[in-house]
Scaffold this motif. Structure first.
Motif, mmCIF file in Angstrom:
data_model
loop_
_atom_site.group_PDB
_atom_site.id
_atom_site.type_symbol
_atom_site.label_atom_id
_atom_site.label_comp_id
_atom_site.label_asym_id
_atom_site.label_seq_id
_atom_site.Cartn_x
_atom_site.Cartn_y
_atom_site.Cartn_z
ATOM 1 N N LEU A 8 0.832 -1.184 0.000
ATOM 2 C CA LEU A 8 0.000 0.000 0.000
ATOM 3 C C LEU A 8 0.873 1.242 0.000
ATOM 4 O O LEU A 8 1.617 1.474 0.943
ATOM 5 N N PRO A 9 0.809 2.049 -1.048
ATOM 6 C CA PRO A 9 1.654 3.238 -1.083
ATOM 7 C C PRO A 9 1.190 4.278 -0.082
ATOM 8 O O PRO A 9 0.005 4.413 0.200
ATOM 9 N N GLU A 33 -1.995 -1.232 9.538
ATOM 10 C CA GLU A 33 -0.943 -0.836 8.594
ATOM 11 C C GLU A 33 -1.472 0.199 7.605
ATOM 12 O O GLU A 33 -0.774 1.165 7.260
ATOM 13 N N ALA A 34 -2.708 0.011 7.155
ATOM 14 C CA ALA A 34 -3.294 0.957 6.202
ATOM 15 C C ALA A 34 -3.456 2.343 6.825
ATOM 16 O O ALA A 34 -3.178 3.358 6.178
ATOM 17 N N LEU A 35 -3.901 2.400 8.072
ATOM 18 C CA LEU A 35 -4.021 3.694 8.753
ATOM 19 C C LEU A 35 -2.672 4.409 8.801
ATOM 20 O O LEU A 35 -2.575 5.616 8.539
ATOM 21 N N ARG A 36 -1.627 3.675 9.129
ATOM 22 C CA ARG A 36 -0.294 4.268 9.247
ATOM 23 C C ARG A 36 0.195 4.825 7.914
ATOM 24 O O ARG A 36 1.011 5.748 7.864
ATOM 25 N N LEU A 37 -0.303 4.242 6.827
ATOM 26 C CA LEU A 37 0.118 4.674 5.497
ATOM 27 C C LEU A 37 -0.798 5.738 4.905
ATOM 28 O O LEU A 37 -0.634 6.136 3.758
ATOM 29 N N ALA A 69 -3.424 8.728 13.365
ATOM 30 C CA ALA A 69 -4.423 9.547 14.065
ATOM 31 C C ALA A 69 -5.193 10.454 13.122
ATOM 32 O O ALA A 69 -6.330 10.862 13.425
ATOM 33 N N LYS A 70 -4.616 10.763 11.965
ATOM 34 C CA LYS A 70 -5.271 11.668 11.016
ATOM 35 C C LYS A 70 -6.360 10.972 10.197
ATOM 36 O O LYS A 70 -7.161 11.637 9.541
ATOM 37 N N GLN A 71 -6.365 9.644 10.190
ATOM 38 C CA GLN A 71 -7.202 8.908 9.253
ATOM 39 C C GLN A 71 -8.535 8.475 9.875
ATOM 40 O O GLN A 71 -8.645 8.274 11.082
ATOM 41 N N ARG A 72 -9.533 8.334 9.016
ATOM 42 C CA ARG A 72 -10.857 7.885 9.447
ATOM 43 C C ARG A 72 -10.958 6.368 9.293
ATOM 44 O O ARG A 72 -10.389 5.791 8.369
ATOM 45 N N TRP A 73 -11.687 5.754 10.199
ATOM 46 C CA TRP A 73 -11.909 4.314 10.094
ATOM 47 C C TRP A 73 -13.271 3.944 10.666
ATOM 48 O O TRP A 73 -13.840 4.671 11.483
#
Length: 199
Positions: A8-9, A33-37, A69-73
């Protein structure tokens, strides 16, 4: 790190976050991992207890990573066949998932039974089917299949007839882009990663 690492880029500043779905999220390794990316994440699983673990792990990851922390899930229990009731058609950039193999195999005799292989094949088939509705055109489906004590489960899923369990018709509308191998030193469980582009 999870088996999704390197697939995942990372996203650029100001770029809209792409949207990842893991429909067999387990305890949430791939979603973390996706959140971190920099990805927006939707995680689901038939097992409500697994989803609760995913929620806790995603919250934990956001507490410890400024990028995450910036990402929505969102995470919720669901049968993959019913995800279209909760996820917008064509809203997913990538489905990335590792199907459940059921009870852990003893590594000394880790030859999966026909019942296990049929179950995994059905699970993989359901991911292809869900992706037809949920993945946007040009998105991708990433399937992670373990290699346990040298036994290539994927070979018995995808190899030519008569032993193949995932028929070509199941993959209609997808093109295999890459097959990757993931391992760590001294690990008896390795992984094969299949990346399919949705046409």
């Amino acid at each position: 790190r999870s088996a999704s690492n390197g697939l995942l880029p990372s996203t650029s500043s100001g770029q809209q976050a792409p949207h990842l779905l893991d429909p067999f999220c387990g305890s949430g390794q791939i979603p973390i991992e996706a959140l971190r990316l920099g990805w927006t994440v939707t995680a689901s699983d038939l097992d409500a207890h697994g989803v609760e673990r995913t929620r806790k792990n995603l919250a934990w990851a956001q507490e410890r990573s400024a990028d995450a922390a910036k990402q929505r899930w969102t995470a919720f229990p669901s049968d993959i066949a019913k995800l279209a009731d909760q996820v917008q058609t064509g809203s997913i950039d990538a489905i990335v998932t590792e199907p459940d193999l059921g009870p852990p195999l003893k590594l000394s005799s880790a030859v999966p039974s026909s019942r296990v292989l049929d179950s995994v094949a059905a699970t993989v088939g359901s991911a292809f089917e869900a992706g037809r509705t949920l993945i946007r055109s040009g998105g991708c489906l990433v399937i992670v299949i373990p290699i346990i004590a040298g036994h290539r489960i994927a070979q018995r899923l995808f190899k030519p007839e008569p032993s193949r369990r995932v028929d070509d018709s199941v993959r209609t509308g997808y093109t295999l882009r890459a097959t990757l191998h993931y391992s760590r030193p001294d690990s008896r469980v390795e992984r094969e990663i299949f990346v399919f582009d949705k046409e």
